[in-house]
Motif scaffolding. Sequence first.
Motif, PDB file in Angstrom:
ATOM      1  N   ASP A 180      37.994  16.798  68.880  1.00 22.38           N
ATOM      2  CA  ASP A 180      39.003  16.714  69.932  1.00 22.38           C
ATOM      3  C   ASP A 180      38.562  15.740  71.022  1.00 22.38           C
ATOM      4  O   ASP A 180      39.342  14.891  71.471  1.00 22.38           O
ATOM      5  CB  ASP A 180      39.242  18.090  70.555  1.00 22.38           C
ATOM      6  CG  ASP A 180      40.096  18.997  69.690  1.00 22.38           C
ATOM      7  OD1 ASP A 180      40.639  18.513  68.676  1.00 22.38           O
ATOM      8  OD2 ASP A 180      40.223  20.183  70.022  1.00 22.38           O
ATOM      9  N   ASP A 237      40.930  24.470  65.444  1.00 19.28           N
ATOM     10  CA  ASP A 237      41.634  24.472  66.729  1.00 19.28           C
ATOM     11  C   ASP A 237      41.147  25.629  67.596  1.00 19.28           C
ATOM     12  O   ASP A 237      41.262  26.791  67.204  1.00 19.28           O
ATOM     13  CB  ASP A 237      43.150  24.596  66.481  1.00 19.28           C
ATOM     14  CG  ASP A 237      43.975  24.247  67.705  1.00 19.28           C
ATOM     15  OD1 ASP A 237      43.504  24.470  68.839  1.00 19.28           O
ATOM     16  OD2 ASP A 237      45.106  23.760  67.519  1.00 19.28           O
ATOM     17  N   HIS A 265      42.408  20.570  67.903  1.00 19.00           N
ATOM     18  CA  HIS A 265      43.724  20.573  68.533  1.00 19.00           C
ATOM     19  C   HIS A 265      44.280  19.166  68.738  1.00 19.00           C
ATOM     20  O   HIS A 265      45.411  19.012  69.193  1.00 19.00           O
ATOM     21  CB  HIS A 265      43.635  21.301  69.890  1.00 19.00           C
ATOM     22  CG  HIS A 265      44.950  21.693  70.459  1.00 19.00           C
ATOM     23  ND1 HIS A 265      45.787  22.621  69.856  1.00 19.00           N
ATOM     24  CD2 HIS A 265      45.600  21.304  71.592  1.00 19.00           C
ATOM     25  CE1 HIS A 265      46.871  22.786  70.586  1.00 19.00           C
ATOM     26  NE2 HIS A 265      46.794  21.988  71.634  1.00 19.00           N
ATOM     27  N   SER A 266      43.498  18.155  68.404  1.00 20.29           N
ATOM     28  CA  SER A 266      43.936  16.769  68.612  1.00 20.29           C
ATOM     29  C   SER A 266      43.767  15.966  67.333  1.00 20.29           C
ATOM     30  O   SER A 266      42.778  15.253  67.158  1.00 20.29           O
ATOM     31  CB  SER A 266      43.136  16.121  69.756  1.00 20.29           C
ATOM     32  OG  SER A 266      43.391  16.774  70.972  1.00 20.29           O
TER      33      SER A 266
END
Length: 284
Positions: A180, A237, A265-266
Amino acid sequence: MNHSRTCTAEDGRTVTWAEYGDPQGVPVLFCHGTPGGRLVAAHSHDSYLRQGLRVLSPDRPGYGGTDPLPGRSVRDAAPDALAVLDACGVRDAFVVGGSGGGPHALAVAVAAPDRIRAVGVFVGAAPLLGAERDGQVAINQAVMDRLDQPGELRDLLDRMRTTLREEGLASLLTDAPESDREQWARHAAARQQSLQEALDPGIEGMFDDYQAIFGGAWGFDPEQVAVPVVWAHGDQDRNVPASAARRIAARIPRCRFIGWADVGHSPGPELVAEFYTALLAGVC
């Protein structure tokens, strides 16, 4: 390309959006994350061009140039998105939501199933169980702990807003997966500009997002989403644990769930482009 524009929602409020990609392309309504705003899609403009997408990216209530809608549910924000489609002369479109935009994308499909061809959700937000909260990054745990204490939540969000505007997202998420943090470093200046503009009016967008997504009923049930859905989520995540996403996705009648291995999450631009391809391929 940005071309920020405004229109008037059915309740008289101002809604602001930006447009990216191919003006003659397949229309996609993009629902940004939490916190976020219309400019977050700017760094993907070239990718949208290559994929032939016309992406309409509105600010949700309380962010950027869109008037707040205090005490709203997730579904209450759907008319703003539909007002953008009307203002652009778009009869039907795909709708895509990332993170906190995921539930809002589903809400648009519930509000106007005849106008939404399919929904795409990536790393979508979902209500959490106790054990799932324990696995979140620390700042998200702090938010979840204050959902039933509005005053304390506002104080926390005020501090978050200052940090986000002065230091950026990475400074709040030092315990996020390395993947992330690597992605946030890409297009860091554009991402920071987007956050600063989105949070310029204050914390109302964040406050209402967190309360609407995690603090109460969404205003609809996942079973009511009648159009096809593609939901993609990373198994690493720590903002929204994949188990929470799978639980909501399993309740959607026509949902294809894509699990991304070793992704947080990215997701990177390559995965996001593949996600859009999967979404369009299932309907076009």
